[in-house]
Design a protein around this motif. Structure first.
Motif: not given
Length: 638
Positions: A366-394
Motif C-alpha cells: 500500500g501507500g501512494g497510488v499503485i498503477e495496475a499492470a498487465k501482469e496483474a490481469v494475467e495473474n488474475i486470469e491464471r488464478s481463475e483458470k486454476v480455480g476452474y481446474a480445481v473445481q473440475k478436478a473435484l
C-alpha cells in the motif's frame, strides 16, 4: 382568428406545460451524462422549444399580426419550422442510441443524419426566401418546398423504425412501444393538420417525452445515500459504455482499508462522517469535470480521459489524504489504498476492477497510488483458470496423491511417507500445490480436496497394505480451513472407519501459521484427534510464529524442520547454534524431529549427528505415485 388556430394553440400550451413539468422533475435530481441521457435532454428541450415557437408564431402571425413587425413574424415562423423538423432527426438519433446502448453507433446513422440535416437546411433556406406570410395560413396552401421537409421528417421516423426492429432484442418492450407511438402519433398529427389545419405535432412530441421519461431509470437507484455520489451500479453501467465504445480511459479507485475498525470504534455515525469528509475532499479536486462514484460503502472512483487531468488530480489527492481526519474533535487514522486502472491497456471488462483491486490489496504494502499492470490481469486470469481446474478436478475426482518416503535414522529404514496432493489439468498441465492450494483455501474448496486426499490414502492403505513392507505411518496435511471445520473430527473418523484404517497409521500435519486463527477451536479439534489415537505433526517449523506456548499447549508428536531452515544451517554457520538448541528443546517436549529438504549425503550425516529422528528429501526420493512408492519401500526395506 380561426377556431382551428385556437384549438392548435390549446394543444401547444398543453405541450409546453407537459415539457416544463418533465424538465423540472428531470433536472431536480443528479444524473449521469451518458450518451442516451444527453440525447433525451436534447429531444426534451427541442420539443419544448418547438411548442414554444409555434405558440409565438400563432400569436404573431394569426392573432395579432397588425401589432407585430413583419420581421418578428417571419423570424417566429422560421424558428418554428426549423424546430419542428429538427425534433424528428434528434429523436431518430436518440432511438438508435437506445437500440445500440452499449455499442458503437453504425456509420450509417452518421451519414443519414448529415443527409437529412443538409436536405432540411436547403429546404428551409428556400422556404425562407419564398415565404410571404399570409394572414390566414392553411396546411393545404403550403408551398411545394415544405413537402421536402416533411419527407425528411418522415424518412427519419422510418429509419428509426427500421433500426428499432433490427435491434428490438436490445430494447425493453415499453421503449419499443414509445418509439412506435411517436412515429404513429406524428403520422396522425400530419394527416389531421393537413385536413383541419390543427397542428398536433408539438403535442405528440410532448406526450412522447412524457412516456420516455416514465421509462428512464430512477436516479435515486444510482445514488449512494450517505455521500450523495453515484453508486457502484452507476459506475458499472457507465464504465461498460466506455469500454464497449473502445474509449481509452483511466479509472482511479481508492478505498479506506481500515473502515471496519473505524465503524467498530466510532460507530456507523463516525464512519459516515469520515466518508462524507473524504467525498468532500475528492469533489473539491474534481469540480464539475468528473463524476465521483462511491462504491461498496468505503470505495471511491473517478474516471479520467486525459493524462494531464489525472496527474493534476493525483497531486491534489496525495495532499488531500495527507490531511488529518476528525470526528467530534478527535483525530482518526485513515488507512487509504488507491489504484489506477487503464482501459483497455490493462483492464478489459467491468469485472476486472474488483479483481485488480483485490489482487493489489493482497499483494502490495500500500501507500501512494499503485498503477495496475498487465501482469496483474494475467495473474488474475491464471488464478481463475486454476480455480476452474480445481473445481473440475473435484467434480471428476481427478486429484492424484503422491507419496514421499521418510527415512528413519534409528532403524535405517523408510518407516513412513507424506501424502502430497497433485493436480494435472488437460489445458494448464501440471499445477503446483503452491499455486492451487492457496486458491482453494480462499474459495473454500480446500475442504473437499482434503476429503478426496484422505479417501485416497485410506484406499491406498486398504488395497496395498504398505504395513507389510515396514511402513508404520502416513502423513496427511490438514489445511487451516479443515482444522477449524466444526465436524472435522467426526468426519475424519467416519472416513477412516469406512476403510478400516488403524488410527496409528495416520499422522495429521498442520502448519505453524495455523496458530494465528481461532486458537481455541483449533486446540479443541487437535486434542480430540490426538485423544482418538492419531499422531499430530507440526509442519514447516521455523518459518512461522515459533511460539513456545503453541508447542506446549498443542499435543504434537512430531515437529518438521522446514527445508529453508535446514538449508540455511548447511550454508550459514550462525544457524548451527539455533539448530543445536532446537533439538534438545523439541525432544524435551516429547516430539520426534523430521528434517525436510535433505538433498545430499553431507546433509544426512550432519542431521544425524545433530539428533534428528527422521529425514525427508530428494536425496532419498521425490514424491512418487502409489504404485512406485510400494515398489520403492519393498526394495529399500527388504
Amino acid at each position: 382568428m380561426s377556431s382551428s388556430a385556437l384549438v392548435g394553440l390549446g394543444f401547444d400550451i398543453c405541450a409546453i406545460v407537459i415539457c416544463l413539468i418533465i424538465m423540472g422533475n428531470y433536472y431536480s435530481v443528479k444524473r449521469k451524462h451518458t450518451r442516451t441521457e444527453m440525447l433525451f435532454q436534447a429531444f426534451m428541450i427541442a420539443s419544448f422549444f418547438s411548442a414554444f415557437m409555434n405558440v409565438l408564431s400563432l400569436i404573431f402571425n394569426q392573432f395579432y399580426p397588425q401589432f407585430t413587425p413583419s420581421w418578428l413574424r417571419y423570424l417566429a415562423r422560421m424558428l418554428m419550422v426549423i424546430s419542428v423538423h429538427s425534433v424528428g432527426i434528434i429523436f431518430m438519433i436518440y432511438a438508435v442510441a437506445e437500440s445500440y446502448e452499449n455499442r458503437n453507433l453504425p456509420k450509417s446513422v452518421f451519414w443519414l443524419t448529415i443527409i437529412l440535416i443538409v436536405a432540411d437546411a436547403v429546404s428551409i433556406a428556400i422556404y425562407g426566401f419564398t415565404y410571404t406570410m399570409p394572414v390566414q395560413m392553411s396546411a393545404a396552401a403550403y408551398p411545394v418546398i415544405i413537402n421536402i421537409m416533411f419527407v425528411c421528417h418522415y424518412f427519419a421516423l422510418t429509419a428509426t423504425a427500421v433500426y428499432m426492429l433490427v435491434n428490438r432484442r436490445f430494447l425493453r418492450v415499453r421503449k419499443q412501444v414509445n418509439i412506435l407511438f411517436f412515429i404513429l402519433f406524428n403520422l396522425v398529427a400530419t394527416i389531421v393538420q393537413f385536413y383541419t389545419n390543427i397542428q398536433l405535432s408539438d403535442f405528440a412530441f410532448a406526450v412522447s417525452v412524457m412516456l420516455i421519461y416514465a421509462t428512464l431509470r430512477r436516479p435515486e437507484d444510482e445514488i449512494e445515500p450517505v455521500t450523495g455520489m453515484f453508486n457502484g451500479k452507476a459506475l458499472k453501467e457507465f464504465l461498460a459504455i466506455q469500454i464497449h465504445a473502445g474509449r481509452s480511459i483511466k479509472l482511479f479507485v481508492c478505498e479506506i482499508k481500515n473502515m471496519p475498525v473505524i465503524n467498530s470504534v466510532l460507530g456507523h455515525a463516525g464512519g459516515e462522517t469520515i466518508l462524507k469528509e473524504l467525498a468532500s475532499r475528492l469533489s473539491a479536486l474534481t469540480g464539475k469535470i468528473n463524476y465521483i462514484y462511491c462504491m461498496d460503502g468505503c470505495k471511491f472512483a473517478v474516471l479520467f480521459n486525459g493524462d494531464e487531468q489525472y496527474r493534476q488530480f493525483r497531486q491534489g489527492y496525495m495532499r488531500a489524504i495527507g490531511k488529518r481526519f476528525f470526528v467530534s474533535g478527535t483525530v482518526v487514522p485513515v488507512d487509504m489504498f488507491a489504484c489506477l486502472i487503464r482501459f483497455p491497456e490493462v483492464g478489459k471488462k467491468v469485472s476486472d476492477v474488483e479483481s485488480i483491486m483485490k489482487y493489489y490489496r493482497d499483494n502490495s504494502a500500500g501507500g501512494g497510488v499503485i498503477e495496475a499492470a498487465k501482469e496483474a490481469v494475467e495473474n488474475i486470469e491464471r488464478s481463475e483458470k486454476v480455480g476452474y481446474a480445481v473445481q473440475k478436478a473435484l467434480d471428476n475426482n481427478a486429484f492424484e496423491v503422491y507419496y514421499q518416503p521418510i527415512y528413519d535414522l534409528h532403524t535405517r529404514k523408510f518407516s513412513g511417507c507424506e501424502a502430497l496432493v497433485r493436480l494435472k489439468d488437460a489445458e494448464l498441465g501440471y499445477i503446483s500445490p503452491n499455486e492451487f492450494i492457496p486458491i482453494a483455501e480462499k474459495d473454500g474448496t480446500i475442504v473437499d480436496i482434503g476429503r478426496q486426499v484422505v479417501a485416497s490414502v485410506c484406499r491406498f492403505i486398504g488395497e496395498e497394505k504398505p504395513q507389510r513392507y515396514g511402513v508404520k505411518y502416513i502423513d496427511i496435511n490438514l489445511s487451516i480451513i479443515q482444522c477449524l471445520y466444526p465436524d472435522m473430527v467426526a468426519e475424519l473418523e467416519c472416513m477412516l472407519g469406512e476403510y478400516d484404517v488403524p488410527n496409528s497409521m495416520i499422522t495429521f500435519e498442520i502448519t505453524e501459521t495455523a496458530s494465528s486463527k481461532e486458537y481455541k477451536r483449533l486446540q479443541s479439534n487437535l486434542e480430540r484427534l490426538h485423544s482418538n489415537g492419531y499422531k499430530l505433526s507440526l509442519d514447516d517449523f521455523g518459518t512461522g510464529f515459533s511460539s513456545m506456548e503453541f508447542l506446549i499447549n498443542f499435543p504434537f508428536d512430531v515437529v518438521k524442520l522446514d527445508k529453508s531452515l535446514v538449508k540455511a544451517y548447511m550454508e550459514e554457520p550462525k544457524y548451527e547454534t539455533i539448530l543445536q538448541h532446537y533439538m534438545p528443546m523439541l525432544h524435551g517436549l516429547g516430539a520426534k524431529i523430521v528434517a525436510e529438504g535433505v538433498e545430499t549425503l553431507e546433509m544426512v550425516r550432519t542431521l544425524d549427528k545433530l539428533g534428528c529422528d527422521y529425514l525427508q528429501g530428494y536425496y532419498f526420493s521425490r514424491p512418487v505415485s502409489a504404485k512406485d512408492y510400494i515398489e520403492f519401500v519393498r526394495v529399500k526395506n527388504s
